[in-house]
Each structure stands twice: as structure tokens, then as C-alpha cells.
Design an enzyme around this catalytic site. Structure first.
Site, PDB file in Angstrom:
ATOM      1  N   ASP A  13      -1.434   9.109  -7.089  1.00 46.62           N
ATOM      2  CA  ASP A  13      -2.195   8.133  -6.292  1.00 46.62           C
ATOM      3  C   ASP A  13      -3.293   8.776  -5.490  1.00 46.62           C
ATOM      4  O   ASP A  13      -3.441  10.164  -5.681  1.00 46.62           O
ATOM      5  CB  ASP A  13      -1.131   7.694  -5.040  1.00 46.62           C
ATOM      6  CG  ASP A  13      -1.557   6.748  -4.254  1.00 46.62           C
ATOM      7  OD1 ASP A  13      -2.294   5.869  -4.601  1.00 46.62           O
ATOM      8  OD2 ASP A  13      -1.414   6.828  -3.010  1.00 46.62           O
ATOM      9  N   SER A  14      -4.000   8.081  -4.808  1.00 45.53           N
ATOM     10  CA  SER A  14      -5.147   8.790  -4.060  1.00 45.53           C
ATOM     11  C   SER A  14      -4.732   9.297  -2.965  1.00 45.53           C
ATOM     12  O   SER A  14      -5.681   9.946  -2.298  1.00 45.53           O
ATOM     13  CB  SER A  14      -6.188   7.204  -3.689  1.00 45.53           C
ATOM     14  OG  SER A  14      -5.472   6.246  -2.879  1.00 45.53           O
ATOM     15  N   CYS A  76      -1.451   4.025  -8.049  1.00 40.45           N
ATOM     16  CA  CYS A  76      -2.518   3.720  -7.157  1.00 40.45           C
ATOM     17  C   CYS A  76      -3.227   2.632  -7.777  1.00 40.45           C
ATOM     18  O   CYS A  76      -3.495   2.492  -9.210  1.00 40.45           O
ATOM     19  CB  CYS A  76      -3.523   4.874  -7.065  1.00 40.45           C
ATOM     20  SG  CYS A  76      -5.152   4.213  -6.242  1.00 40.45           S
ATOM     21  N   GLU A 155      -1.871   3.635   7.741  1.00 41.32           N
ATOM     22  CA  GLU A 155      -2.027   5.318   7.897  1.00 41.32           C
ATOM     23  C   GLU A 155      -1.896   5.586   9.400  1.00 41.32           C
ATOM     24  O   GLU A 155      -1.382   6.656   9.854  1.00 41.32           O
ATOM     25  CB  GLU A 155      -3.277   5.743   7.651  1.00 41.32           C
ATOM     26  CG  GLU A 155      -3.540   5.427   6.021  1.00 41.32           C
ATOM     27  CD  GLU A 155      -3.216   6.878   5.185  1.00 41.32           C
ATOM     28  OE1 GLU A 155      -3.187   7.911   5.860  1.00 41.32           O
ATOM     29  OE2 GLU A 155      -2.948   6.704   3.977  1.00 41.32           O
ATOM     30  N   CYS A 187      -1.284  -2.983  -3.640  1.00 44.83           N
ATOM     31  CA  CYS A 187      -1.945  -1.706  -3.209  1.00 44.83           C
ATOM     32  C   CYS A 187      -0.666  -0.926  -2.507  1.00 44.83           C
ATOM     33  O   CYS A 187       0.186  -1.570  -2.046  1.00 44.83           O
ATOM     34  CB  CYS A 187      -2.772  -1.860  -1.798  1.00 44.83           C
ATOM     35  SG  CYS A 187      -3.135  -0.468  -0.984  1.00 44.83           S
ATOM     36  N   HIS A 189       0.209   1.073  -0.408  1.00 44.39           N
ATOM     37  CA  HIS A 189       0.420   0.933   1.250  1.00 44.39           C
ATOM     38  C   HIS A 189       1.107  -0.212   1.811  1.00 44.39           C
ATOM     39  O   HIS A 189       1.796  -0.078   2.642  1.00 44.39           O
ATOM     40  CB  HIS A 189      -1.017   1.083   2.234  1.00 44.39           C
ATOM     41  CG  HIS A 189      -1.273   2.530   1.933  1.00 44.39           C
ATOM     42  ND1 HIS A 189      -1.849   2.991   0.898  1.00 44.39           N
ATOM     43  CD2 HIS A 189      -1.725   3.464   2.952  1.00 44.39           C
ATOM     44  CE1 HIS A 189      -2.270   4.222   1.072  1.00 44.39           C
ATOM     45  NE2 HIS A 189      -2.330   4.615   2.477  1.00 44.39           N
TER      46      HIS A 189
HETATM   47  N1  DGL Z   1      -3.809   3.820  -3.378  1.00 47.22           N
HETATM   48  C1  DGL Z   1      -4.806   2.753  -3.205  1.00 47.22           C
HETATM   49  C2  DGL Z   1      -4.217   1.611  -3.855  1.00 47.22           C
HETATM   50  O1  DGL Z   1      -3.112   1.131  -4.260  1.00 47.22           O
HETATM   51  C3  DGL Z   1      -4.759   2.484  -1.770  1.00 47.22           C
HETATM   52  C4  DGL Z   1      -5.635   3.623  -0.802  1.00 47.22           C
HETATM   53  C5  DGL Z   1      -6.760   3.843  -1.341  1.00 47.22           C
HETATM   54  O2  DGL Z   1      -7.892   3.200  -1.078  1.00 47.22           O
HETATM   55  O3  DGL Z   1      -7.255   4.825  -1.708  1.00 47.22           O
HETATM   56  O4  DGL Z   1      -5.377   0.576  -3.990  1.00 47.22           O
END
Ligand code: DGL
Length: 268
Positions: A13-14, A76, A155, A187, A189
Site C-alpha cells: 500500500d502507499s 492500495c 490519519e 480506498c 482508509h
Molecule cells: N492507499 C490509498 C488508496 O487506497 C489511499 C492513501 C493515498 O492516497 O495514498 O487509494
């Protein structure tokens, strides 16, 4: 590359958000080893260009493949939306991603065939969900909404905060006016906001959390291919991050619902 059932599953993931997928995997497949990669130095991806995201996704894929994994999971949505082909092209092992999983969840859930999708700006602009859902069922009408403020709010830990509620009403009202009966949380999050989002959309709209569908898909794939880990002891979990493990541990613990250990910093 020889692949065996006792290799770990690579998840990336990011940042910390993909831990919602790890959590679902741990619950469903407690004996599997997991290598997680969170690009905490370069998050957020959701506002970056396709070229930049593809470059980052390639680096992470190579990193996990070098450590030998039997399966890659793109946790992600943003990477899955714009870099999926690049990841598939590089990988000799199967690749699953949260957009395929979310699509499956939406198709299984909707009754009136009106589906809402929320995600980062890049994910929504890519139309990736529109394409995959319509490929799966051409009769489904999709209404999308980018919700860029949700990632920073999560966050910050504002999961049940008045500011988050007002923001959610603003974003979701137009989707509700289209009569959607399912809302894909596109997403990583957003599952953390599920209780608040459910309140805002009401009980006639079902939330689709791709983490749960993903864990089901992983279990089926491992069983079908004879790649489930045969060991009977608990899986080992290692977390690789590109910056500040302290923050990763605090925020990550909340995502995972338990304390994090085995956190390693990668210096690129
Ligand atoms: N992990 C990203 C997603 O699922 C969200 C966080 C980001 O913008 O890096 O789209």
C-alpha cells in the site's frame, strides 16, 4: 522462480491504509506469513500523477518479489487503479488487487443495480471501478465521488468527529440522490470510517468493504492452486516502511486493531 506454499504473501500500500486488508487476511488465514510494504515516506499517492504512481508501484513490486512471495496483493486502490498492468507485467506470481475485490463485492451486493463508488481523486479520475464493474455486469449504473479529505481525517484519527460527519454528508448526498443501494469503499482508509458512513447513508445502503472480499478471494486462490501454507502455527508478519516507524506503529496499530511489531525501515 520456484514458488512454494510456505512462502509469505506480499501485501502493499502507499502507507498504513492497507493494514485493513492485512487485518482481514489475518482473521481469515491465521497461518499465512505476510510481508507488508507501506510507502510511508511518499504517501499520499491519491493526488499524484499516473507516471509517478506507476514508478513507485514498480519499485515496491520488485522489492517484494526479491524477498520471495507466493502471491502479491495490491491493497492500495490508487495503485490498483493506475498501475495494475505494470505490476502484472513484472510479476511471475499471481496478483490480486482491491479493485477486483471491490468490484466482486459490489456485484454481489447490489439489488437495484445502482452502485456508488468513493475513492481518492486519482482512483475516481481513472474510472477503473466504472470499467471493472461494467465488465462484470453491464446493467449496473455507477455513480462515483472523489473524497480527498477522508484520508487526512482518518490519519488524524477523527473517525467519529463532527467535521468528518459534515464532510461525509457533503460528499455522499449526491450519490444518495441517485438511489444507490451499495457503496464501494474504494480506498484503504475508508473502512475505518464505516460506522460513521453507515450512519450518513442510512440502513438501506450497504457498504462494500473490499478487504473482506479480498481475504475470501485469497483463500479460494490458495486452496485452488494448492498454495495454502500447511503449517499449523500462527503466521509471521513483517512490516517494511520507508519512513518513521514510530508513527507507523501508532497509526498502524489502530488500523490493525492490535499492536504492531517486526517493523523495518527501508532506506531507498
Ligand atoms: N492507499 C490509498 C488508496 O487506497 C489511499 C492513501 C493515498 O492516497 O495514498 O487509494
Amino acid at each position: 522462480m520456484s514458488v512454494s506454499p510456505d512462502l509469505p504473501i506480499g501485501v502493499f500500500d502507499s502507507g498504513v491504509g492497507g493494514l485493513t486488508v492485512v487485518r482481514a487476511l489475518m482473521e481469515r488465514l491465521p497461518n499465512e506469513d505476510i510481508l507488508y510494504f507501506g510507502d510511508t515516506a511518499r504517501v499520499p499517492y491519491g493526488v499524484k500523477s499516473v507516471e509517478t504512481i506507476s514508478h513507485y508501484a514498480t519499485q515496491i513490486t520488485e522489492f517484494l518479489l526479491e524477498r520471495k512471495v507466493k502471491l502479491l496483493i495490491v491493497a492500495c486502490n490508487t495503485m490498483a487503479a493506475v498501475a495494475s498492468q505494470a505490476i502484472h507485467d513484472l510479476s511471475p506470481v499471481p496478483v490480486l488487487d482491491v479493485i477486483q475485490a471491490g468490484t466482486q463485492g459490489a456485484v454481489n451486493t447490489t439489488l437495484n443495480k445502482r452502485v456508488g463508488v468513493i475513492g481518492t481523486l486519482t482512483t475516481i479520475n481513472s474510472q477503473a471501478y466504472v470499467h471493472t464493474i461494467q465488465q462484470a455486469d453491464a446493467d449496473i449504473r455507477i455513480h462515483s465521488q472523489a473524497c480527498p479529505l477522508f484520508v487526512p481525517l482518518v490519519e488524524e484519527g477523527w473517525l467519529d468527529h463532527q467535521v468528518t460527519r459534515i464532510t461525509a454528508i457533503e460528499y455522499l448526498q449526491p450519490l444518495l440522490q441517485h438511489g444507490i443501494d451499495s457503496l464501494v469503499l474504494g480506498c484503504t482508509h475508508y473502512p475505518l470510517l464505516s460506522p460513521l458512513l453507515q450512519e450518513v447513508v442510512g440502513d438501506k445502503v450497504q457498504l462494500v468493504d473490499s478487504a473482506i472480499t479480498m481475504a475470501e478471494q485469497v483463500e479460494s486462490l490458495l486452496d485452488e492452486t494448492g498454495m495454502a501454507n500447511p503449517k499449523t502455527t500462527a503466521g509471521e508478519h513483517h512490516y517494511f516502511v520507508t519512513d518513521v516507524p514510530q508513527r507507523f506503529q501508532a497509526v498502524g496499530g489502530r488500523f490493525l486493531g492490535r499492536p504492531l511489531s517486526n517493523v523495518h525501515v527501508v532506506n531507498w
